[in-house]
Write a protein that holds these residues in place. Structure first.
Motif, PDB file in Angstrom:
ATOM      1  N   LEU A  31       0.836  -1.201   0.000  1.00 25.17           N
ATOM      2  CA  LEU A  31       0.000   0.000   0.000  1.00 25.17           C
ATOM      3  C   LEU A  31       0.869   1.248   0.000  1.00 25.17           C
ATOM      4  CD1 LEU A  31      -2.808   1.268   0.141  1.00 25.17           C
ATOM      5  CD2 LEU A  31      -2.694   1.078   2.633  1.00 25.17           C
ATOM      6  N   GLN A  32       1.969   1.212   0.731  1.00 20.70           N
ATOM      7  CA  GLN A  32       2.877   2.355   0.760  1.00 20.70           C
ATOM      8  C   GLN A  32       3.474   2.610  -0.624  1.00 20.70           C
ATOM      9  OE1 GLN A  32       3.309   4.401   3.286  1.00 20.70           O
ATOM     10  NE2 GLN A  32       4.811   5.689   2.227  1.00 20.70           N
ATOM     11  N   ARG A  33       3.819   1.532  -1.345  1.00 20.24           N
ATOM     12  CA  ARG A  33       4.362   1.697  -2.699  1.00 20.24           C
ATOM     13  C   ARG A  33       3.344   2.365  -3.618  1.00 20.24           C
ATOM     14  NH1 ARG A  33       6.485  -3.591  -2.311  1.00 20.24           N
ATOM     15  NH2 ARG A  33       5.053  -4.479  -3.866  1.00 20.24           N
ATOM     16  N   LEU A  34       2.108   1.944  -3.501  1.00 20.15           N
ATOM     17  CA  LEU A  34       1.066   2.513  -4.350  1.00 20.15           C
ATOM     18  C   LEU A  34       0.861   3.997  -4.033  1.00 20.15           C
ATOM     19  CD1 LEU A  34      -1.636  -0.325  -4.279  1.00 20.15           C
ATOM     20  CD2 LEU A  34       0.266  -0.005  -5.874  1.00 20.15           C
TER      21      LEU A  34
ATOM     22  N   GLU B  98       3.101   6.005  -2.750  1.00 23.55           N
ATOM     23  CA  GLU B  98       4.288   6.728  -3.225  1.00 23.55           C
ATOM     24  C   GLU B  98       4.186   6.973  -4.727  1.00 23.55           C
ATOM     25  OE1 GLU B  98       6.636   8.146  -1.680  1.00 23.55           O
ATOM     26  OE2 GLU B  98       6.603   7.320   0.348  1.00 23.55           O
ATOM     27  N   ALA B  99       3.665   5.985  -5.458  1.00 22.12           N
ATOM     28  CA  ALA B  99       3.470   6.166  -6.898  1.00 22.12           C
ATOM     29  C   ALA B  99       2.488   7.299  -7.159  1.00 22.12           C
ATOM     30  CB  ALA B  99       2.964   4.867  -7.528  1.00 22.12           C
ATOM     31  N   ALA B 100       1.396   7.327  -6.393  1.00 17.38           N
ATOM     32  CA  ALA B 100       0.431   8.407  -6.539  1.00 17.38           C
ATOM     33  C   ALA B 100       1.068   9.762  -6.243  1.00 17.38           C
ATOM     34  CB  ALA B 100      -0.753   8.165  -5.594  1.00 17.38           C
ATOM     35  N   HIS B 101       1.899   9.792  -5.216  1.00 19.68           N
ATOM     36  CA  HIS B 101       2.514  11.038  -4.769  1.00 19.68           C
ATOM     37  C   HIS B 101       3.540  11.570  -5.768  1.00 19.68           C
ATOM     38  CE1 HIS B 101       3.497  14.095  -1.882  1.00 19.68           C
ATOM     39  NE2 HIS B 101       4.742  13.710  -1.758  1.00 19.68           N
ATOM     40  N   GLN B 102       3.966  10.757  -6.702  1.00 23.87           N
ATOM     41  CA  GLN B 102       4.912  11.195  -7.731  1.00 23.87           C
ATOM     42  C   GLN B 102       4.215  11.797  -8.945  1.00 23.87           C
ATOM     43  OE1 GLN B 102       8.242   8.368  -8.554  1.00 23.87           O
ATOM     44  NE2 GLN B 102       7.452   7.234  -6.795  1.00 23.87           N
ATOM     45  N   ALA B 103       2.915  11.953  -8.876  1.00 24.54           N
ATOM     46  CA  ALA B 103       2.164  12.517 -10.002  1.00 24.54           C
ATOM     47  C   ALA B 103       2.555  13.975 -10.232  1.00 24.54           C
ATOM     48  CB  ALA B 103       0.667  12.420  -9.726  1.00 24.54           C
ATOM     49  N   PRO B 104       2.382  14.434 -11.462  1.00 24.06           N
ATOM     50  CA  PRO B 104       2.610  15.858 -11.726  1.00 24.06           C
ATOM     51  C   PRO B 104       1.498  16.682 -11.095  1.00 24.06           C
ATOM     52  CG  PRO B 104       1.627  14.814 -13.645  1.00 24.06           C
ATOM     53  CD  PRO B 104       1.938  13.711 -12.670  1.00 24.06           C
ATOM     54  N   SER B 105       1.803  17.926 -10.743  1.00 27.15           N
ATOM     55  CA  SER B 105       0.759  18.807 -10.219  1.00 27.15           C
ATOM     56  C   SER B 105       1.061  20.236 -10.634  1.00 27.15           C
ATOM     57  CB  SER B 105       0.651  18.704  -8.696  1.00 27.15           C
ATOM     58  OG  SER B 105       1.822  19.161  -8.056  1.00 27.15           O
TER      59      SER B 105
ATOM     60  N   GLN C  73      -4.566   8.169 -11.135  1.00 25.07           N
ATOM     61  CA  GLN C  73      -4.175   7.316 -12.266  1.00 25.07           C
ATOM     62  C   GLN C  73      -2.847   6.621 -11.984  1.00 25.07           C
ATOM     63  OE1 GLN C  73      -5.794   6.109 -14.605  1.00 25.07           O
ATOM     64  NE2 GLN C  73      -4.903   6.269 -16.639  1.00 25.07           N
ATOM     65  N   ASN C  74      -1.902   7.331 -11.405  1.00 29.14           N
ATOM     66  CA  ASN C  74      -0.643   6.693 -11.010  1.00 29.14           C
ATOM     67  C   ASN C  74      -0.903   5.519 -10.071  1.00 29.14           C
ATOM     68  OD1 ASN C  74       0.897   8.504 -12.468  1.00 29.14           O
ATOM     69  ND2 ASN C  74       2.147   9.152 -10.733  1.00 29.14           N
ATOM     70  N   PHE C  75      -1.733   5.759  -9.072  1.00 33.83           N
ATOM     71  CA  PHE C  75      -2.086   4.726  -8.094  1.00 33.83           C
ATOM     72  C   PHE C  75      -2.721   3.533  -8.799  1.00 33.83           C
ATOM     73  CE2 PHE C  75      -4.738   2.608  -5.012  1.00 33.83           C
ATOM     74  CZ  PHE C  75      -4.075   2.716  -3.805  1.00 33.83           C
TER      75      PHE C  75
ATOM     76  N   ALA D  65      -1.250  -0.211  -9.066  1.00 37.30           N
ATOM     77  CA  ALA D  65      -2.018  -1.312  -8.494  1.00 37.30           C
ATOM     78  C   ALA D  65      -2.208  -2.429  -9.508  1.00 37.30           C
ATOM     79  CB  ALA D  65      -3.373  -0.806  -8.005  1.00 37.30           C
ATOM     80  N   ARG D  66      -2.474  -2.069 -10.755  1.00 33.86           N
ATOM     81  CA  ARG D  66      -2.657  -3.107 -11.792  1.00 33.86           C
ATOM     82  C   ARG D  66      -1.375  -3.907 -11.971  1.00 33.86           C
ATOM     83  NH1 ARG D  66      -3.039  -6.903 -13.653  1.00 33.86           N
ATOM     84  NH2 ARG D  66      -4.056  -7.703 -15.539  1.00 33.86           N
ATOM     85  N   VAL D  67      -0.241  -3.236 -11.969  1.00 36.38           N
ATOM     86  CA  VAL D  67       1.047  -3.924 -12.077  1.00 36.38           C
ATOM     87  C   VAL D  67       1.237  -4.901 -10.918  1.00 36.38           C
ATOM     88  CG1 VAL D  67       3.546  -3.572 -11.953  1.00 36.38           C
ATOM     89  CG2 VAL D  67       2.163  -2.105 -13.425  1.00 36.38           C
ATOM     90  N   GLU D  68       0.744  -4.530  -9.748  1.00 39.74           N
ATOM     91  CA  GLU D  68       0.886  -5.367  -8.551  1.00 39.74           C
ATOM     92  C   GLU D  68      -0.207  -6.436  -8.460  1.00 39.74           C
ATOM     93  OE1 GLU D  68       3.376  -5.242  -6.566  1.00 39.74           O
ATOM     94  OE2 GLU D  68       4.206  -3.203  -6.579  1.00 39.74           O
ATOM     95  N   GLY D  69      -1.127  -6.453  -9.432  1.00 38.82           N
ATOM     96  CA  GLY D  69      -2.179  -7.453  -9.434  1.00 38.82           C
ATOM     97  C   GLY D  69      -3.356  -7.124  -8.553  1.00 38.82           C
ATOM     98  N   LEU D  70      -3.501  -5.854  -8.173  1.00 37.68           N
ATOM     99  CA  LEU D  70      -4.612  -5.421  -7.329  1.00 37.68           C
ATOM    100  C   LEU D  70      -5.625  -4.624  -8.137  1.00 37.68           C
ATOM    101  CD1 LEU D  70      -2.772  -4.227  -4.097  1.00 37.68           C
ATOM    102  CD2 LEU D  70      -3.920  -6.418  -4.464  1.00 37.68           C
ATOM    103  N   GLY D  71      -6.888  -4.795  -7.808  1.00 35.99           N
ATOM    104  CA  GLY D  71      -7.937  -4.026  -8.453  1.00 35.99           C
ATOM    105  C   GLY D  71      -8.188  -2.724  -7.729  1.00 35.99           C
ATOM    106  N   VAL D  72      -8.657  -1.739  -8.478  1.00 35.66           N
ATOM    107  CA  VAL D  72      -9.042  -0.436  -7.912  1.00 35.66           C
ATOM    108  C   VAL D  72     -10.358  -0.020  -8.555  1.00 35.66           C
ATOM    109  CG1 VAL D  72      -8.467   2.019  -7.683  1.00 35.66           C
ATOM    110  CG2 VAL D  72      -6.660   0.297  -7.532  1.00 35.66           C
ATOM    111  N   GLY D  73     -11.275   0.451  -7.737  1.00 39.55           N
ATOM    112  CA  GLY D  73     -12.522   1.010  -8.243  1.00 39.55           C
ATOM    113  C   GLY D  73     -12.691   2.433  -7.743  1.00 39.55           C
TER     114      GLY D  73
END
Length: 227
Positions: free
Chosen positions: A48-51, A53-60, A149-151, A155-163
């Motif tokens: 969850l922390q990796r996901l 961190e990926a979200a937090h690397q998004a452009p803003s 979208q980053n998250f 998550a898809r790469v890690e095999g987890l679903g997101v809704g």
């Protein structure tokens, strides 16, 4: 020769990823799904922390980083959020008129079934950020969407679903979660293991709507003029 453009075309330049790396990126994009069916289970804290961190690397815009993440671990609170979504689901059905009964047959969330629930919100005090927002103040929302979208892709790469659930009254949810004035929730994210990813968008599979080709949305020089 693969049909995947990441494999069938040569690298654009020396800064490009390898063919295998590019294929993985394109695959994650193509196989990302807005999931509604979850298999329970759990998400390891480090994952969850990796996901996140990926979200937090998004452009803003203006590097304002407007996103805030609330992890919902209280099951009673999760139930209250689900009830809020259900209230909006009924109101949405009423607003849809003749498609009301069709809409009510759709599964629109997996809040009580998924491993994790996250609420993603815009921070308060956004008015002080002017860089890139003087004429387009909604760029804060665009920035938050990039984080989600980053998250999602991670998550898809890690095999987890997101809704991504957006059926709720934002002020009611903000009050429920004790958000300060000016903060605005934009997403309830259901996250966790799934038995399988949908082979196509669920709304397409259910016959609600069909995706349109890029060719209908690509213009050149002037609106409505195709290449």
């Amino acid at each position: 020769m693969s049909d995947n453009p990441a494999l069938s075309e040569p690298a654009a330049n020396e800064q490009a990823f390898t063919a295998e790396e590019r294929a993985a990126v394109y695959r994650a994009i193509a196989e990302r799904r807005d999931m509604r069916h979850f298999a329970g289970g759990s998400v390891a804290p480090e994952l969850l922390q990796r996901l996140l961190e990926a979200a937090h690397q998004a452009p803003s815009v203006g590097l304002m980083q407007p996103w805030r993440f609330l992890r919902i671990t209280d099951r009673e609170l999760r139930g209250r959020i689900q009830a809020l979504v259900e209230t909006e689901r009924v109101r949405t059905a009423e607003a849809l008129g003749e498609r009301s009964s069709e809409f009510m047959k759709l599964k629109v969330e997996g809040i009580n079934d998924c491993a994790e629930v996250l609420v993603v919100a815009l921070m308060d005090g956004r008015e002080r950020y002017v860089f890139g927002r003087r004429t387009l103040p909604e760029m804060d929302m665009a920035s938050l969407a990039c984080a989600i979208q980053n998250f999602w892709l991670a998550a898809r790469v890690e095999g987890l679903g997101v809704g991504w659930v957006s059926l709720f009254d934002p002020q009611a949810l903000a009050d429920m979660l004790g958000m300060p004035a000016g903060a605005k929730p934009l997403a309830v994210l259901c996250v966790g293991p799934v038995d399988a990813f949908y082979p196509a968008p669920m709304l397409s599979l259910e016959g609600w709507a069909q995706p349109r080709p890029l060719s209908e949305m690509l213009y050149e020089n002037r609106w409505g003029e195709a290449e």
